[in-house]
Structures are given as structure tokens and as C-alpha cells.
Enzyme design. Structure first.
Site, PDB file in Angstrom:
ATOM      1  N   LYS A 189       0.571  -1.177  -0.090  1.00 45.58           N
ATOM      2  CA  LYS A 189       0.082  -0.239  -0.162  1.00 45.58           C
ATOM      3  C   LYS A 189       0.850   1.377   0.081  1.00 45.58           C
ATOM      4  O   LYS A 189       0.517   1.926  -0.758  1.00 45.58           O
ATOM      5  CB  LYS A 189      -0.956   0.056   1.353  1.00 45.58           C
ATOM      6  CG  LYS A 189      -2.335  -0.912   1.495  1.00 45.58           C
ATOM      7  CD  LYS A 189      -2.751  -1.107   2.333  1.00 45.58           C
ATOM      8  CE  LYS A 189      -2.534  -0.727   3.912  1.00 45.58           C
ATOM      9  NZ  LYS A 189      -1.833  -2.241   3.922  1.00 45.58           N
TER      10      LYS A 189
ATOM     11  N   ARG B 169      -9.441   2.248   9.373  1.00 48.90           N
ATOM     12  CA  ARG B 169      -8.902   0.867   9.220  1.00 48.90           C
ATOM     13  C   ARG B 169     -10.045  -0.172   9.626  1.00 48.90           C
ATOM     14  O   ARG B 169      -9.955  -0.776  10.596  1.00 48.90           O
ATOM     15  CB  ARG B 169      -8.074   1.293  10.633  1.00 48.90           C
ATOM     16  CG  ARG B 169      -6.094   0.976  10.900  1.00 48.90           C
ATOM     17  CD  ARG B 169      -5.783  -0.358   9.896  1.00 48.90           C
ATOM     18  NE  ARG B 169      -4.357  -0.273   9.973  1.00 48.90           N
ATOM     19  CZ  ARG B 169      -3.211   0.031  10.009  1.00 48.90           C
ATOM     20  NH1 ARG B 169      -3.248   1.496   9.378  1.00 48.90           N
ATOM     21  NH2 ARG B 169      -2.266  -1.171  10.341  1.00 48.90           N
TER      22      ARG B 169
ATOM     23  N   ARG C 195      11.197  -6.346   4.272  1.00 48.05           N
ATOM     24  CA  ARG C 195      10.919  -4.613   4.090  1.00 48.05           C
ATOM     25  C   ARG C 195      12.526  -4.469   4.444  1.00 48.05           C
ATOM     26  O   ARG C 195      12.391  -4.562   5.641  1.00 48.05           O
ATOM     27  CB  ARG C 195       9.594  -4.466   4.305  1.00 48.05           C
ATOM     28  CG  ARG C 195       9.322  -3.082   4.336  1.00 48.05           C
ATOM     29  CD  ARG C 195       7.662  -2.637   4.093  1.00 48.05           C
ATOM     30  NE  ARG C 195       7.029  -3.578   5.652  1.00 48.05           N
ATOM     31  CZ  ARG C 195       5.732  -2.816   5.650  1.00 48.05           C
ATOM     32  NH1 ARG C 195       5.194  -2.694   4.669  1.00 48.05           N
ATOM     33  NH2 ARG C 195       5.133  -3.372   6.452  1.00 48.05           N
TER      34      ARG C 195
ATOM     35  N   ARG D 151      11.711  -2.080   9.952  1.00 54.87           N
ATOM     36  CA  ARG D 151      10.258  -1.062  10.763  1.00 54.87           C
ATOM     37  C   ARG D 151      10.028  -2.532  12.424  1.00 54.87           C
ATOM     38  O   ARG D 151       9.947  -3.942  11.973  1.00 54.87           O
ATOM     39  CB  ARG D 151       8.705  -1.452  10.488  1.00 54.87           C
ATOM     40  CG  ARG D 151       8.792  -0.131   9.883  1.00 54.87           C
ATOM     41  CD  ARG D 151       7.615   0.398   8.859  1.00 54.87           C
ATOM     42  NE  ARG D 151       6.388  -0.601   9.651  1.00 54.87           N
ATOM     43  CZ  ARG D 151       5.321  -0.082   8.911  1.00 54.87           C
ATOM     44  NH1 ARG D 151       4.278   0.017   8.558  1.00 54.87           N
ATOM     45  NH2 ARG D 151       4.323  -0.622  10.146  1.00 54.87           N
TER      46      ARG D 151
ATOM     47  N   ARG E   4      -0.487  -7.999  13.492  1.00 56.19           N
ATOM     48  CA  ARG E   4      -1.697  -7.494  12.455  1.00 56.19           C
ATOM     49  C   ARG E   4      -2.337  -7.863  11.763  1.00 56.19           C
ATOM     50  O   ARG E   4      -3.688  -7.225  11.459  1.00 56.19           O
ATOM     51  CB  ARG E   4      -0.673  -6.353  11.606  1.00 56.19           C
ATOM     52  CG  ARG E   4       0.271  -5.693  13.457  1.00 56.19           C
ATOM     53  CD  ARG E   4       1.984  -4.892  11.816  1.00 56.19           C
ATOM     54  NE  ARG E   4       2.125  -4.441  10.825  1.00 56.19           N
ATOM     55  CZ  ARG E   4       2.835  -4.844   9.834  1.00 56.19           C
ATOM     56  NH1 ARG E   4       4.075  -4.991  10.628  1.00 56.19           N
ATOM     57  NH2 ARG E   4       2.768  -3.774   8.982  1.00 56.19           N
TER      58      ARG E   4
END
Ligand code: AMP
Length: 219
Positions: free
Chosen positions: A20, A95, A132, A165, A176
Site C-alpha cells: 500500500k 482501519r 522490508r 520497522r 497485525r
């Protein structure tokens, strides 16, 4: 008669690690409208150790959601800024259904919601998120497996050291994903019923997904 100009409010939906942020940044450059990432805003607050940062730090580290009122204040202030007047892209907001209703109330006349879902299966997500890396300077997102930087761990564009992160550890990613399924997934049905939803297959290279968004998505 004067034509009414529609102001696009483009919402990116999809599980964590679907791409995203990457695709929202791409599209924001194409359309010259800002990308508003609530996750980035909260991470900055944590880094600055502001009141907000101290409030949300442990919630984020656990992969849970920050409360709706805090998020609304953050987003309402941000979209009231002059650079958002011709439209904006939301990455990470809303969300849940309550946030979606709150958002509607702070939109200005002629703003029209358009939702882009990036569809990626869960098995793929865990793999992606583990690799990531993000540039803290320009917010470009890399992946050590699929889209590595040219030099190890530094940004191709500005040479800044990339960071991982904290909430990208596997345990937190699983949490998550659970939060996503429970809270965020119902938004897909919500926006589908309203006829504003478009789905893009996210299991391709970044460039291909970007091209699919540019050619298929009408906002
Ligand atoms: P993201 O970068 O969008 O994955 O967001 C990172 C974390 O920030 C999430 O796991 C939440 O803890 C928090 N967060 C970001 N956006 C929201 C939101 N709209 N509502 C609640 N919490 C959020």
C-alpha cells in the site's frame, strides 16, 4: 453552467505488507496529490518522543490499533492543510468501520471516495514483511529479496541508511494480520456495497502493480 470539480480521496486497503505504502507513493507522484500515511505519522511521533508518540508506542509495537479519536484528530488536521485541497491518498486510514464513518464527516463538499484494494494472500505477506526496509529520508520502500537497494542497506536515491520497522518481526506481523482480518476486512464489504471499490492483484512486481493501478483504477 460551471462544471463541478470532483476532489479525489483515494483510500488504499490491503493487509500489512501488501504494498500500500509503495503504491500510494507512486500514485501520489503521478497525480501530484499528497500521500497521507497514518503509520508514518505515528512512527514520526514515536521517533520525536512527543506526547502522541509516547501514547502510541507500545500499541504499535504490539500490532494493535490506536484509538479512533486519536486517529481522527491526526487525519482531520492533516487533510485540512492546503496541500490536500485538490485531493489526497490515504494509506492506513480508515482501519475499521467506525473510522470510515468518522472520515465521511470531515470530508469537504465535492470530495469523492475511491478505494483501491491491493490483494495479496497471507502466506506471501510474512515473506515480504520480513525483507522490508524503508528510507527514513524519502520514504522509499525496498525489499531485500524482491527489490533490494543497489548498495547494501542504503537508499539508492539519497544514500540514507535504511531501517527495519520494529513491528515487522514475524510475531507482530501475525498479530497485525489478525487485527486486519477482524477490524479492517469488513471495510471491503462496506465500500463494495457503495460501489466505490476496485481490486488490484498485488502478487506481481512493484512496477507491474503500479502499472495495473495506473491503467485499471479510475479515481
Ligand atoms: P501501518 O504503517 O499502516 O502498518 O501502521 C503501523 C501501525 O500504526 C499499526 O499497526 C497501528 O498500530 C498504527 N496505525 C496506523 N494507522 C492506524 C489507524 N488508522 N488506526 C489505528 N491504528 C493505526
Amino acid at each position: 453552467m460551471e462544471e463541478i470539480k470532483i476532489i479525489p480521496v483515494i483510500i488504499f486497503l490491503g493487509p500489512p505488507g501488501a504494498g500500500k505504502g509503495t503504491q500510494a507513493l507512486r500514485l501520489s507522484r503521478v497525480k501530484s496529490i499528497p500521500k497521507i500515511s497514518t503509520g508514518d505519522m505515528l512512527r514520526h511521533a514515536v521517533q520525536e518522543d512527543s506526547d502522541l508518540g509516547r501514547k502510541v508506542k507500545s500499541i504499535m509495537a504490539e500490532g494493535a490499533l490506536v484509538d479512533d479519536e486519536t486517529m481522527l484528530n491526526l487525519v482531520a488536521d492533516r487533510i485540512a492543510r492546503p496541500d490536500s485541497k485538490d485531493g489526497f491518498i490515504l494509506d492506513g486510514y480508515p482501519r475499521n468501520i467506525h473510522q470510515a464513518a468518522q472520515l465521511e464527516k470531515v470530508l469537504r463538499p465535492h470530495m469523492q471516495i475511491c478505494v483501491v484494494v491491493i490483494d495479496v494472500p497471507e502466506a506471501e505477506i510474512i515473506k515480504r514483511v520480513a525483507g522490508r526496509r524503508t528510507c527514513p529520508q524519502c520514504e522509499r520502500i525496498y525489499n531485500v529479496h524482491f527489490h533490494p537497494p543497489k548498495a547494501d542497506e542504503v537508499c539508492d536515491v539519497d544514500g540514507t541508511k535504511l531501517f527495519r520497522r520494529q513491528d515487522d518481526q514475524e510475531r507482530v506481523v501475525r498479530k497485525r494480520l489478525t487485527t486486519y482480518r477482524k477490524e479492517t476486512l469488513p471495510l471491503i464489504e462496506h465500500y463494495k456495497k457503495r460501489g466505490v471499490l476496485q481490486v488490484v492483484n498485488g502478487v506481481h512486481l512493484e512496477e507491474e502493480v503500479g502499472n495495473a493501478i495506473a491503467s485499471q483504477v479510475r479515481c
